[in-house]
Design an enzyme around this catalytic site. Structure first.
Site, PDB file in Angstrom:
ATOM      1  N   GLU A 217       0.867  -1.180   0.000  1.00 22.90           N
ATOM      2  CA  GLU A 217       0.000   0.000   0.000  1.00 22.90           C
ATOM      3  C   GLU A 217       0.899   1.223   0.000  1.00 22.90           C
ATOM      4  O   GLU A 217       1.393   1.647   1.051  1.00 22.90           O
ATOM      5  CB  GLU A 217      -0.917  -0.023   1.228  1.00 22.90           C
ATOM      6  CG  GLU A 217      -1.806  -1.253   1.317  1.00 22.90           C
ATOM      7  CD  GLU A 217      -2.700  -1.431   0.112  1.00 22.90           C
ATOM      8  OE1 GLU A 217      -2.962  -0.425  -0.594  1.00 22.90           O
ATOM      9  OE2 GLU A 217      -3.131  -2.564  -0.153  1.00 22.90           O
ATOM     10  N   CYS A 251      -1.763   9.271   2.523  1.00 21.37           N
ATOM     11  CA  CYS A 251      -1.388   8.747   1.205  1.00 21.37           C
ATOM     12  C   CYS A 251      -2.440   9.041   0.152  1.00 21.37           C
ATOM     13  O   CYS A 251      -2.133   9.068  -1.040  1.00 21.37           O
ATOM     14  CB  CYS A 251      -1.113   7.242   1.284  1.00 21.37           C
ATOM     15  SG  CYS A 251      -2.529   6.267   1.838  1.00 21.37           S
TER      16      CYS A 251
END
Length: 466
Positions: A217, A251
């Site tokens: 991720e 993110c």
């Protein structure tokens, strides 16, 4: 407290042996483990929030409660509600010839074994425990390596995991980079890493030695497309939220914005208005600090270089007019580092590109982003963005809230990561989805054993048409 390589191996061995002794935990056992995650979160909320604030220099307790505690509890609740259904074998249809023989086929999810979780500093509770929900729901054992950049939270995680779980159910290894490097070299059955692309490449190299499957991720530069039909007030308000929430250290935060040159000034005016109505300035009860001086300096260097390379820099202050500002960098030269680096903070890059085809071309010249945000009223344009780009997620007229949906997969593609988790997607990601075939009452093997007959040749041709 940092652990040695020998201790890492002992912790891992305990988890591995426990998996060997219970390869398929019952539904009741899995539900119990999930409930213990929820109890660990809710019964220690004040301690979690205090640790987070200590690590960040200051972090709003309300934001920590929502972003790290509530979101994690939501993941637990979603799994508790659906796990019984996820665990059911999925029927599949056998080939016609096999079906006529009475054969049956299905897929059943089995635990992989011991899963390593390498979690980051920006949401150090949620990004350790949300994967843990998926890992335990799938029946695995878990070994967590939290970030050394948030030592107070990591230490609390280690302490509380030890109180709510046996050492052979879930274990935690705190420590520096050396510990992290030794951790990812262990022969896990799966590793999930949340962080940056550079470190991910090292993890892939080390994991390859043991052929460990990975979920990565990562992040990247998530763009905001501002269509000619976009409501600039709504767009500015939501982009400002994306840059102020957790001080933009997310993110999936908007990284850069693409807008027509003639709409730039109007957008900047709306953005300033949105910032003025956001009481998240440094020192307010609802603010979040940049995590450390090193990261703050990095952001300042990106802005300074952008300004030195032809960029227009605008600083927008909130209600308290403090040093905590949203900084906008408009049209720096192509060679400026801010064009390529993930910003990960309260800085917004703007490029004046208004034509949708050109916006899509600009996005496609770089690595696939974790998410693309589109603002506008045109469904046709939105479908063009969907069909002509690649990203982990795609959002229309909002930012960040896609992560609040536990029934959506979360993850990237290409440079923004590989694999998906959360909800049923996490359950499947950390499961060995096993193909199972049960033969029927007719011996099919005799039909395909030489010598071959004319009937065999006829059926062989027919099978191609079914």
């Amino acid at each position: 407290m940092s652990v040695s390589s020998n201790n890492l191996e002992l912790q891992f061995k305990a988890l591995r042996n426990a998996y060997y002794s219970e390869r398929f935990p019952s539904l009741a056992t899995r539900l119990d483990r999930l409930r213990r995650i929820r109890a660990m979160l809710s019964e220690n909320e004040a301690a979690w929030c205090d640790a987070l604030s200590q690590d960040f220099g200051y972090r709003s307790a309300d934001q920590s409660s929502f972003a790290d505690i509530t979101t994690s509890i939501k993941s637990v609740n979603h799994a508790l509600k659906n796990l019984k259904f996820w665990m059911k074998a999925e029927r599949r249809t056998p080939d016609l010839s096999l079906r006529m023989s009475g054969a049956k086929t299905y897929v059943e999810a089995f635990p992989k074994g011991v899963v390593g979780i390498v979690s980051p500093w920006n949401f150090p509770i949620n990004l350790a425990l949300s994967p843990l929900v998926s890992v335990l729901a799938a029946g695995n054992r878990a070994f967590i390596k939290p970030s050394e950049a948030t030592p107070a939270t990591s230490a609390l995680l280690e302490k509380l995991i030890g109180q709510y779980f046996a050492a052979d159910e879930v274990s935690v290894a705190c420590g520096d980079v050396d510990v992290a490097q030794a951790f990812v070299k262990l022969p896990f059955d799966h590793i999930i890493y949340t962080g940056g692309e550079t470190v991910a490449k090292y993890i892939m190299r080390d994991a390859a030695e043991n052929l460990v499957p990975l979920t990565l991720e990562l992040g990247g530069k998530s763009p905001v497309i501002v269509s000619s039909s976009a409501d600039l007030k709504v767009t500015a308000k939501r982009v400002a939220f994306g840059k102020y929430f957790n001080a933009g250290q997310i993110c999936i935060a908007p990284d850069y914005l693409l807008i027509a040159p003639e709409r730039l000034d109007a957008f900047l005016k709306e953005l300033q208005s949105a910032v003025e109505h956001t009481d998240s300035s440094q020192g307010s009860a609802d603010s979040v600090s940049i995590v450390n001086e090193r990261h703050r300096q990095r952001l300042e260097n990106l802005v300074a270089e952008g300004e030195n390379k032809e960029g227009r820099v605008i600083k927008m202050s909130g209600l308290n007019q403090s040093a905590y500002q949203l900084t906008v960098v408009v049209n720096p030269a192509d060679e400026a580092g801010i064009n390529g680096a993930e910003i990960f903070g309260p800085v917004l890059l703007i490029k004046t590109i208004g034509d949708l085809s050109q916006q899509i071309a600009y996005i496609n010249q770089s690595s696939h982003p974790l998410v693309i945000y589109y603002f506008g009223r045109s469904e046709a344009e939105f479908r063009r963005v969907a069909n002509e780009t690649s990203s982990g997620g795609l959002v229309k007229n909002d930012v960040i809230f896609q992560y609040a949906n536990d029934d959506l997969p979360f993850g990237g593609v290409g440079g923004s990561g590989m694999g998906k988790y959360r909800g049923v997607y996490g359950f499947k990601e950390f499961s060995n989805n096993r193909a199972i075939y049960k033969s029927g009452f007719i011996d099919v093997s005799g039909f395909v054993t030489p010598p071959y007959s004319d009937v065999f040749r006829m059926v062989n041709k027919l099978m191609r048409k079914i």
